[in-house]
Write a protein that holds these residues in place. Sequence first.
Motif, PDB file in Angstrom:
ATOM      1  N   UNK A  49     126.786 117.394  54.866  1.00  0.00           N
ATOM      2  CA  UNK A  49     126.365 118.544  55.657  1.00  0.00           C
ATOM      3  C   UNK A  49     125.538 118.111  56.865  1.00  0.00           C
ATOM      4  N   UNK A  50     124.679 117.144  56.670  1.00  0.00           N
ATOM      5  CA  UNK A  50     123.849 116.657  57.786  1.00  0.00           C
ATOM      6  C   UNK A  50     124.690 115.933  58.839  1.00  0.00           C
ATOM      7  N   UNK A  51     125.692 115.183  58.393  1.00  0.00           N
ATOM      8  CA  UNK A  51     126.580 114.524  59.357  1.00  0.00           C
ATOM      9  C   UNK A  51     127.378 115.558  60.154  1.00  0.00           C
ATOM     10  N   UNK A  57     129.016 121.141  63.722  1.00  0.00           N
ATOM     11  CA  UNK A  57     130.089 121.790  62.975  1.00  0.00           C
ATOM     12  C   UNK A  57     129.581 122.521  61.738  1.00  0.00           C
ATOM     13  N   UNK A  58     128.361 122.227  61.341  1.00  0.00           N
ATOM     14  CA  UNK A  58     127.784 122.868  60.157  1.00  0.00           C
ATOM     15  C   UNK A  58     126.506 123.574  60.579  1.00  0.00           C
ATOM     16  N   UNK A  59     126.539 124.914  60.670  1.00  0.00           N
ATOM     17  CA  UNK A  59     125.382 125.665  61.158  1.00  0.00           C
ATOM     18  C   UNK A  59     124.354 126.010  60.087  1.00  0.00           C
ATOM     19  N   UNK A  60     124.679 125.772  58.830  1.00  0.00           N
ATOM     20  CA  UNK A  60     123.786 126.177  57.748  1.00  0.00           C
ATOM     21  C   UNK A  60     122.711 125.147  57.443  1.00  0.00           C
ATOM     22  N   UNK A  61     122.029 125.398  56.338  1.00  0.00           N
ATOM     23  CA  UNK A  61     121.001 124.484  55.842  1.00  0.00           C
ATOM     24  C   UNK A  61     121.669 123.472  54.916  1.00  0.00           C
TER      25      UNK A  61
END
Length: 106
Positions: A49-51, A57-61
């Motif tokens: 998710x962090x990458x 590309x990943x707007x969440x936490x």
Amino acid sequence: MSASPSGTASRSAAPTRSASTPGTVASPRPTQAPVLRLGDSGAEVTELQRRLAQLRLFPGTADGDYDRMTETAVRTYQLARGVLTDESGVYGTATRASLESETTKP
């Protein structure tokens, strides 16, 4: 000790294992990174998710849950980069190699 055919002393202790002994490994093999998919969780998912977030590309936490948002981000990444060998939305070997080559470990 007992005498060997050459007349020199030899030990009859248990044999030692060497790298050339069949069935042994000289050094431990690196473990293959897991394939991640919907429903998975843990530190590997958080890193994924962090990458993805590095590429926006990943707007969440980054919470370590491979949910629909993570699956969609992986699918978007795969389509944008032409990574078609892994199942769509699944973080497999090809997707991992591509993503890790253009991001830094968080």
